[in-house]
Design an enzyme around this catalytic site. Structure first.
Site, PDB file in Angstrom:
ATOM      1  N   LEU A 173      20.039   0.175  61.526  1.00 46.59           N
ATOM      2  CA  LEU A 173      19.662   1.584  61.595  1.00 46.59           C
ATOM      3  C   LEU A 173      18.409   1.815  60.757  1.00 46.59           C
ATOM      4  O   LEU A 173      18.267   1.237  59.676  1.00 46.59           O
ATOM      5  CB  LEU A 173      20.785   2.480  61.067  1.00 46.59           C
ATOM      6  CG  LEU A 173      21.855   2.957  62.049  1.00 46.59           C
ATOM      7  CD1 LEU A 173      22.938   3.727  61.297  1.00 46.59           C
ATOM      8  CD2 LEU A 173      21.270   3.820  63.147  1.00 46.59           C
ATOM      9  N   ASP A 174      17.497   2.663  61.242  1.00 50.48           N
ATOM     10  CA  ASP A 174      16.302   3.004  60.486  1.00 50.48           C
ATOM     11  C   ASP A 174      16.688   3.572  59.119  1.00 50.48           C
ATOM     12  O   ASP A 174      17.750   4.196  58.974  1.00 50.48           O
ATOM     13  CB  ASP A 174      15.475   4.060  61.220  1.00 50.48           C
ATOM     14  CG  ASP A 174      14.877   3.546  62.510  1.00 50.48           C
ATOM     15  OD1 ASP A 174      14.713   2.320  62.641  1.00 50.48           O
ATOM     16  OD2 ASP A 174      14.573   4.377  63.396  1.00 50.48           O
ATOM     17  N   PRO A 175      15.820   3.400  58.108  1.00 50.98           N
ATOM     18  CA  PRO A 175      16.120   3.961  56.783  1.00 50.98           C
ATOM     19  C   PRO A 175      16.418   5.460  56.819  1.00 50.98           C
ATOM     20  O   PRO A 175      17.325   5.929  56.132  1.00 50.98           O
ATOM     21  CB  PRO A 175      14.838   3.678  55.985  1.00 50.98           C
ATOM     22  CG  PRO A 175      14.271   2.461  56.634  1.00 50.98           C
ATOM     23  CD  PRO A 175      14.583   2.598  58.097  1.00 50.98           C
ATOM     24  N   ALA A 201      17.580   7.116  59.363  1.00 50.03           N
ATOM     25  CA  ALA A 201      18.681   7.421  60.290  1.00 50.03           C
ATOM     26  C   ALA A 201      20.007   7.283  59.558  1.00 50.03           C
ATOM     27  O   ALA A 201      20.140   6.506  58.612  1.00 50.03           O
ATOM     28  CB  ALA A 201      18.645   6.482  61.484  1.00 50.03           C
ATOM     29  N   ARG A 238      13.180   6.852  68.212  1.00 53.58           N
ATOM     30  CA  ARG A 238      11.895   7.402  67.772  1.00 53.58           C
ATOM     31  C   ARG A 238      10.853   7.324  68.890  1.00 53.58           C
ATOM     32  O   ARG A 238      10.062   8.242  69.083  1.00 53.58           O
ATOM     33  CB  ARG A 238      11.398   6.656  66.529  1.00 53.58           C
ATOM     34  CG  ARG A 238      12.180   6.990  65.268  1.00 53.58           C
ATOM     35  CD  ARG A 238      11.698   6.156  64.096  1.00 53.58           C
ATOM     36  NE  ARG A 238      12.060   4.757  64.239  1.00 53.58           N
ATOM     37  CZ  ARG A 238      11.287   3.730  63.874  1.00 53.58           C
ATOM     38  NH1 ARG A 238      10.080   3.957  63.361  1.00 53.58           N
ATOM     39  NH2 ARG A 238      11.706   2.485  64.008  1.00 53.58           N
TER      40      ARG A 238
END
Length: 289
Positions: A38-40, A42, A179
């Site tokens: 997961l993105d930082p 997110a 994104r």
């Protein structure tokens, strides 16, 4: 029990790797990994494997994921979220145009070639794209085929900071960049766009409701990965057991299409076998060691 899968609700602002390190520290263990980074910025469901459970990652199907995207239309950044500075910002007031948004969501291609964000872990020439971005180096980004299974608007449009915001639920194939979708969908409306927030709510049939935040996780929350794997179980007798443990091939009487099977003895899981040809299977993972 000091091995298993953990369903964790990752907080916004930490990396998936940092979450692994928090699990290591919390339970004083060395081997931790995760499925589906997961993105930082997110938040949401991430499945973490601890100790021996990491051996089962390759059998775990994570082909479908669901996200709630808070999309911001009218602005964008290099990272396509709030991690980097806004690079483009125009007035975009879409209040009262929910029907237009719904129409555009309905018309958006369900399969398309998606360009990953420059701030991502996708590798080019062995180096993650974000490394190029950090050094402001140009690099060719190639599109990747992706698929959306279902998409819908969840909220009315809010206007603030001269931009329009609303929530979207996206059910997509694994590898989908939320994104990038924010950027691509905004283009259909004629504006720049980005993700204001992202929450992953499901991985396949596993819901965020099954997860806990890292501070609340205990040993009682460890899940046996074999309980999540639905491979066909085949019982073997005691005479065959010693051969199986030593890695002998296994031949089924009838040919089946299953790529993997689990051999059991007295209802205890012994080994995972992989189809080699027709009804012949070979050892892939010894469970009972």
């Amino acid at each position: 029990m000091n091995s298993g899968f953990l369903f964790i609700n990752k907080d916004k602002g930490i990396t998936s790797q940092s979450l692994d390190n928090l699990v290591k520290k919390k339970f004083d263990i060395k081997k931790v990994g995760h499925l589906g980074t997961l993105d930082p910025l997110a938040s949401g469901l991430i499945i973490v494997g601890v100790n021996d459970a990491t051996r089962y990652f390759k059998y775990f199907n994570e082909s479908r994921k669901t996200y709630i995207l808070r999309i911001r239309i009218g602005a964008t950044s290099l990272s396509l979220d709030n991690e980097t500075e806004i690079t483009d910002n125009v007035i975009c007031d879409l209040r009262g145009k929910e029907e237009l948004i719904d129409k555009e969501l309905s018309n958006f291609p369900k399969t398309y070639e998606q360009y990953p964000p420059i701030y991502s872990a996708v590798k080019v020439n062995g180096k993650p794209l974000y490394k190029y971005a950090q050094k402001e180096k140009e690099v060719e980004i190639k599109p990747r085929s992706t698929e959306i299974y279902n998409i819908k608007r969840l909220s009315d449009i809010e206007f603030k900071n001269n931009n329009s915001y609303f929530d979207i639920e996206i059910d997509s194939k694994s590898g989908f960049y939320v994104r990038s979708f924010a950027r691509d969908f905004s283009k259909t409306l004629g504006y720049p766009g980005m993700a204001d927030s992202i929450t992953r709510t499901k991985v396949n049939d596993y819901s965020i409701s099954l997860s806990k935040r890292i501070d609340d996780i205990t040993h009682d929350d460890f899940i046996d990965p074999l309980s999540l794997i639905s491979f066909k179980r085949i019982e073997i007798d005691d005479d065959r057991l010693k051969y199986i443990i030593n890695g002998s091939k296994y031949y089924l009487k009838d040919n089946i299409s299953d790529e993997y099977i689990i051999l059991t003895n007295k209802n205890e899981n012994i080994a995972i076998y992989k189809k080699e040809s027709n009804n012949k299977y070979k050892m892939d993972l010894l469970i009972k060691r």
